[in-house]
Motif scaffolding. Structure first.
Motif, short mmCIF file in Angstrom:
data_model
loop_
_atom_site.label_atom_id
_atom_site.label_comp_id
_atom_site.label_asym_id
_atom_site.label_seq_id
_atom_site.Cartn_x
_atom_site.Cartn_y
_atom_site.Cartn_z
N PHE A 17 0.84 -1.18 0.00
CA PHE A 17 0.00 0.00 0.00
C PHE A 17 0.89 1.24 0.00
CE2 PHE A 17 -2.45 -3.18 2.43
CZ PHE A 17 -3.50 -3.34 1.53
N VAL A 18 0.53 2.21 -0.82
CA VAL A 18 1.30 3.44 -0.89
C VAL A 18 1.00 4.31 0.32
CG1 VAL A 18 1.76 5.53 -2.23
CG2 VAL A 18 1.42 3.34 -3.39
N ASP A 19 -0.27 4.52 0.59
CA ASP A 19 -0.67 5.28 1.77
C ASP A 19 -1.99 4.70 2.30
OD1 ASP A 19 -2.65 6.25 0.08
OD2 ASP A 19 -1.70 8.17 -0.21
N ALA A 20 -2.53 5.29 3.31
CA ALA A 20 -3.71 4.75 3.97
C ALA A 20 -4.95 4.72 3.07
CB ALA A 20 -4.02 5.54 5.23
N SER A 21 -4.99 5.55 2.06
CA SER A 21 -6.16 5.57 1.18
C SER A 21 -6.24 4.30 0.33
CB SER A 21 -6.15 6.80 0.29
OG SER A 21 -5.05 6.74 -0.61
N ASP A 22 -5.13 3.57 0.18
CA ASP A 22 -5.12 2.32 -0.60
C ASP A 22 -5.62 1.12 0.20
OD1 ASP A 22 -4.05 3.72 -2.66
OD2 ASP A 22 -2.02 2.94 -2.45
N ILE A 23 -5.72 1.24 1.50
CA ILE A 23 -6.11 0.11 2.35
C ILE A 23 -7.62 -0.08 2.23
CG2 ILE A 23 -6.18 -0.80 4.69
CD1 ILE A 23 -3.68 0.92 5.26
N PRO A 24 -8.06 -1.27 1.83
CA PRO A 24 -9.50 -1.49 1.69
C PRO A 24 -10.21 -1.52 3.04
CG PRO A 24 -8.30 -3.52 1.31
CD PRO A 24 -7.27 -2.44 1.48
N ALA A 25 -11.48 -1.19 3.01
CA ALA A 25 -12.28 -1.23 4.23
C ALA A 25 -12.52 -2.68 4.63
CB ALA A 25 -13.61 -0.54 3.99
#
Length: 149
Positions: A17-25
């Motif tokens: 993951f590049v940053d936290a926005s890439d982490i799926p819910a």
């Protein structure tokens, strides 16, 4: 010579993951609604006892493959996956799933509000549900049973 351990990954190391926005819910866990049919099923208590109907809260993963007789109030599936309807017996709520080859008469019988079901306990995507093989209108059964007594 000892190498110093680094907590930083080198540039050629793959990144998940590049940053936290890439982490799926995380997946949403959907639970059936709470039972509420206790009082509405009181007129049918003697019929259900005479039929030796099983309580829904007794069904679990060990019941998979068993044929059971259960009764209760039919409720809409309320957006739950793998459910054509819900069955509420006042103690628990179970999902009902008609098979793809279910006859039209079975689908029509599922429209009744109070039903007595003979079905097989199945497990689909870690959810225990009942696949009906026969559905009887509990109101009609109670009327017939009362006249014969």
């Amino acid at each position: 010579m000892a190498r110093r351990m680094s907590r930083r990954a080198p540039a050629e190391h793959p990144v998940l993951f590049v940053d936290a926005s890439d982490i799926p819910a995380p997946p949403l866990i959907i639970r059936p609604p709470a039972p509420r049919a206790g009082e509405t099923l009181e007129p049918f208590a003697r019929v259900l006892a005479a039929a030796d109907a099983c309580a829904l809260d007794e069904l679990d993963g060990r019941s998979v493959g068993r044929t059971v007789l259960v009764g209760g109030e039919r409720r809409p599936p309320e957006g739950l996956p793998n459910a054509d309807a819900l069955l509420d017996d006042g103690r628990a709520v179970a999902r009902l799933l008609l098979g793809s080859r279910a006859p039209r008469s079975l689908r029509t019988a599922l429209a009744s509000r109070f039903i007595l079901i003979t079905g097989t306990v199945r497990e689909v995507t870690d959810t225990v549900l009942i696949e009906p093989t026969d559905i009887i209108d509990l109101r009609a059964l109670a009327r017939d049973w009362a006249t014969r007594r």
